[in-house]
Design a protein around this motif. Sequence first.
Motif: not given
Length: 293
Positions: A145-159
């Motif tokens: 979960v924690v590594p996925m949060i970091v990875v997901m931030m690349v896309t959520t930054l776009g929003e």
Amino acid sequence: MSSESTESVRPPAPSIPYRPAGRLEPWAPRFLTVFALVLMAITVALCAPVWMGAMSSDVLNAVTPLVMWLPTLVVVAVHLGFRRPVPVMRWAALGIRPAGRTFAVIGLLLAVMVLVPALTIAAAVSLGLVDFAPSEGAATTALMVVPMIVVMMVTTLGEEAAWRGYLQSTLAPLGFWRSTLAIAAYWSLWHLPVAAAYWTDGQMDGREVLVTSVNLLLSAVVLSAVRYLSGSVWPAVAGHAMLNTVLVFAYSNLITSTADLPDGAYWGYALVTWAVWGLAILVLARAVARRAG
């Protein structure tokens, strides 16, 4: 040019007062209207083939990371078209100073994003709405979960650079509640064409579309609150990533599927979820008001 003259022409950092503090900038209403129309038009154009049965919703799944960058791309395009006298990076609150406060708010938000599903599941199980049923690989998945949060931030930054960044700064003169609810309402509305595509393709039913829309509305208030608490958009970026990881993990791996619930249990579970989100909003909004003095 002297440092004094440079400073005199430099646009001020965006201020986000808690209470209403006057009218929007003269350019803001037209900017917001163009942004809203362009973003929705592009989103509808992407989803229309699914509505008409000409494309599978699996294609939308594949391009989701690109779709999540649409808000910021549209903001930048409209900003350049309007030649706005504000710096995009500062207006989007992409700085992290003071860093201590920014990371403290991210930590606070992580606690909130763990407590929301924990309290929801505990209440729903105690009311007999769902069963506590950890999946076989839940423990292993939790480690990711924690590594996925970091990875997901690349896309959520776009929003978030658009929603809780540029738009929150632009609407700031309206005060916390009015600006936040305006962004939350449009954010939820913006997701509707995608939800409708999944509904058309049989991936969601009508009640899921409604519940998802309300969940987005409520979680948006939390994301705006952490922007106010930190002065930076990064806690909102991290929080959005947590929505897509921590909450998805909890609801997918720790309880029986809510999609299979009868209507009574389903709506009971939805009400529990909304009540817990309401509690989180009250706590964070109180913190925002306290910080504003």
